[in-house]
Design a protein around this motif. Structure first.
Motif, mmCIF file in Angstrom:
data_model
loop_
_atom_site.group_PDB
_atom_site.id
_atom_site.type_symbol
_atom_site.label_atom_id
_atom_site.label_comp_id
_atom_site.label_asym_id
_atom_site.label_seq_id
_atom_site.Cartn_x
_atom_site.Cartn_y
_atom_site.Cartn_z
ATOM 1 N N GLY A 114 -18.445 -10.215 87.527
ATOM 2 C CA GLY A 114 -19.310 -9.193 86.944
ATOM 3 C C GLY A 114 -20.782 -9.531 86.998
ATOM 4 N N CYS A 164 -22.470 -10.337 89.484
ATOM 5 C CA CYS A 164 -23.054 -9.667 90.656
ATOM 6 C C CYS A 164 -22.533 -8.238 90.853
ATOM 7 C CB CYS A 164 -22.768 -10.460 91.934
ATOM 8 S SG CYS A 164 -23.968 -11.758 92.267
ATOM 9 N N GLY A 172 -21.271 -6.289 88.443
ATOM 10 C CA GLY A 172 -21.340 -5.507 87.211
ATOM 11 C C GLY A 172 -20.069 -5.703 86.399
ATOM 12 N N MET A 173 -20.241 -5.793 85.096
ATOM 13 C CA MET A 173 -19.082 -6.009 84.235
ATOM 14 C C MET A 173 -18.122 -4.820 84.296
ATOM 15 S SD MET A 173 -19.628 -7.501 80.503
ATOM 16 C CE MET A 173 -18.382 -8.495 79.708
ATOM 17 N N THR A 174 -18.666 -3.660 84.629
ATOM 18 C CA THR A 174 -17.813 -2.479 84.764
ATOM 19 C C THR A 174 -17.452 -2.248 86.225
ATOM 20 O OG1 THR A 174 -19.788 -1.111 84.895
ATOM 21 C CG2 THR A 174 -18.787 -1.365 82.733
ATOM 22 N N LYS A 213 -19.143 -1.480 88.692
ATOM 23 C CA LYS A 213 -19.789 -0.392 89.437
ATOM 24 C C LYS A 213 -20.877 -0.908 90.380
ATOM 25 C CE LYS A 213 -23.020 1.908 86.858
ATOM 26 N NZ LYS A 213 -23.453 2.855 85.842
ATOM 27 N N GLY A 214 -20.970 -2.210 90.491
ATOM 28 C CA GLY A 214 -21.888 -2.802 91.464
ATOM 29 C C GLY A 214 -23.161 -3.316 90.819
ATOM 30 N N GLY A 215 -23.777 -4.244 91.517
ATOM 31 C CA GLY A 215 -25.052 -4.814 91.093
ATOM 32 C C GLY A 215 -25.687 -5.295 92.377
ATOM 33 N N LEU A 216 -26.012 -6.581 92.429
ATOM 34 C CA LEU A 216 -26.465 -7.134 93.697
ATOM 35 C C LEU A 216 -25.316 -7.052 94.714
ATOM 36 C CD1 LEU A 216 -29.144 -8.306 94.615
ATOM 37 C CD2 LEU A 216 -28.180 -10.573 94.298
#
Lengths: 114, 391
Positions: free
Chosen positions: A46, A48, A50-52, A54-57
């Motif tokens: 999470g 990178c 996202g904890m949900t 849904k994406g991040g880096l």
């Protein structure tokens, strides 16, 4: 709030366990390892993705974004990383069966921990 | 006499129906992000206690915070694009907008009037009125001839009502003049290096440094001389060494700049790099316990505190800069995510996510002063950030 999240998590894990035993998915690891893996998924993946999820880096890991992708290939990405990108190999911390179980989990949708 | 009694009872009645919070300053306040529950715990460092919890801030699985120039309001940037203005004295949300799909952080302008939010989706920066959170301008991070949008990382405020940030996929640094925040002017620096992952501005507001993930080195912009362009520093710092897999990106904001030294992470190495800030050359490298995530200067600048990426994230090490030795190794709990000093350095607050604790240490004796129960704590942000460039 936390209790609700835990209850949802427990129910979802139970449902998942029954699905896993019924289908050809990877078997659910025994506790406490299972909880450790879910925690790793939410917290460490999470950081990178996202904890949900849904994406991040890193890209989103939602059921919709993984649908139709080969589970074996995806679990190899977890184990060996994706060279040339920030995705690291997790093989030092996971067995191939555990990686496969995490992919199954992601394809069904990780419950939001909130 | 009757009038006086009447007045007194009226005053009492008024006080009872509208209990004003006791007068207090904001200088010793702060907040802790609870990353799993979308809430924040408000803290005060005089009594080292939590005084309120505020819910309803959305997805805080990644979050950062800046403060209004009077220290009263915290602006919380959440993962889900939420921008929340929090009243630290009334312990409630003053305003909130969801301004993008996926965000990484933000900054507040030098004059405190403009909030800039850095977004991953849609890639770019948006400017907001700090008072009302009304939108002022949209700055899409377009590259590749306008065909693609990059994720924005490492946003910082710079003197002169400017913001500076980096574009991850594009390998660019953008300097934005927001003196007229409805019509921001962008200066682009292209080809600064592969995959800038975060950035920092030095406390004097002069230098912006972007860390590169895609190569060993950092990109430096001298804001006194932006016309000179961006130059590479510490090029190929990992030469000849095998780079290790990175399980958590280093965070550069708040990285230590102390005296003539800047302390920077060697990505993929169990090392921090000491850099002479006068010419940006490497002075030394110090082997540490794991891959550094944060390196925070203890006020006074003699010591630097470092935490680490998974799987070494149960440890904090303290480096003594003059001797370049590690003088303490602490185990504050499982999954240490952040450290924050009180501005004069009498306390350091450390969050341990998997133990649900925030611990307060005496930075001199390393004695534990207090330990608070906080649900999945991550970032700790004290209101003294209001008065510092780049925080």
């Amino acid at each position: 709030m936390k209790q609700t999240a835990c209850a949802v998590l427990a129910a979802w894990l139970a449902a998942l366990a029954s699905v896993a035993s019924a289908g050809d998915d990877a078997p659910a690891p025994p506790e406490p390892r299972r909880s450790q893996l879910v925690n790793m998924l939410l917290e460490d993946c999470g950081s990178c993705h996202g904890m949900t999820m849904k994406g991040g880096l890193g890209p989103p890991l939602l059921p919709g974004s993984l649908a139709g992708r080969d589970s074996g290939a995806l679990s190899r990405v977890i184990l060996d990383g994706r060279p040339g990108t920030p995705m690291p190999p997790w093989r030092p911390f996971l067995s191939p069966e555990e990686a496969r179980w995490m992919i199954d989990l992601l394809k069904k949708g990780v419950p939001h921990a909130r | 006499m009757l009038a006086r009694v009447l007045m007194a009872s009226l005053a009492l009645a008024l006080a009872a129906c509208a209990p004003a919070p006791p007068l207090r300053g904001t200088g010793d306040l702060g907040l802790v992000i609870e990353r799993a529950t979308g809430q924040v715990t408000l803290i005060e460092t005089t009594g080292r206690s939590a005084y309120a919890t505020v819910k309803g801030l959305g997805d805080l699985s990644h979050a950062s915070v800046v403060y209004s120039r009077d220290g009263r309001y915290a602006y919380v940037f959440g993962r889900d694009g939420g921008l929340t203005k929090l009243d630290m004295l009334r312990a409630r949300i003053a305003a909130r907008v969801v301004q993008a799909g996926n965000s990484i952080g933000g900054a507040i302008s030098q004059d405190g009037r403009v909030i800039a939010v850095a977004n991953y989706v849609p890639g770019g920066v948006r400017l907001f009125d700090a008072d009302t959170l009304a939108p002022l301008a949209d700055i899409p991070a377009r590259f590749d001839g306008g065909a693609r949008r990059a994720k924005v990382v490492g946003i910082a405020d710079a003197p002169g009502e400017r913001f500076v940030f980096s574009l991850f996929e594009a390998g660019e640094i953008w300097l934005v003049d927001a003196k007229d925040p409805r019509h921001p002017r962008v200066t682009r620096f292209e080809g600064v290096g592969r995959e800038p992952y975060d950035g920092l501005i030095t406390p004097d507001g002069r230098y912006y440094v972007a860390g590169l993930f895609g190569e060993d080195g950092l990109a430096l912009l001298d804001l006194w001389h932006p016309e000179a362009g961006v130059r590479r520093i510490l090029d190929r710092y990992g030469r000849g060494e095998q780079r290790l897999p990175v399980y958590k990106m280093p965070h550069l904001r708040g990285w230590a700049v102390a005296g003539d030294l800047a302390v920077l992470p060697a990505v993929g190495h169990h090392e921090v790099l000491l850099v002479d800030k006068r010419d940006w050359t490497e002075v030394a490298r110090i082997a540490v316990h794991g891959q550094p995530v944060f390196a925070i200067a203890q006020p006074g600048g003699r010591r630097v505190w470092v935490n680490f990426a998974f799987p070494d994230n149960d440890t904090v090490q303290v480096i003594d800069l003059p001797s370049r030795r590690i003088v303490a190794t602490l185990k504050p709990g499982r999954a240490v995510l952040h450290m924050e000093f009180t501005p004069r350095g009498d306390q350091v607050w450390i969050s341990a996510r998997d133990d649900n604790t925030v611990s307060v240490y005496d930075p001199e004796s390393f004695a534990l002063l207090a330990r608070l129960k906080v649900d999945h704590p991550s970032g700790i942000f004290l209101s003294a950030r209001a008065f510092a460039t780049g925080f």
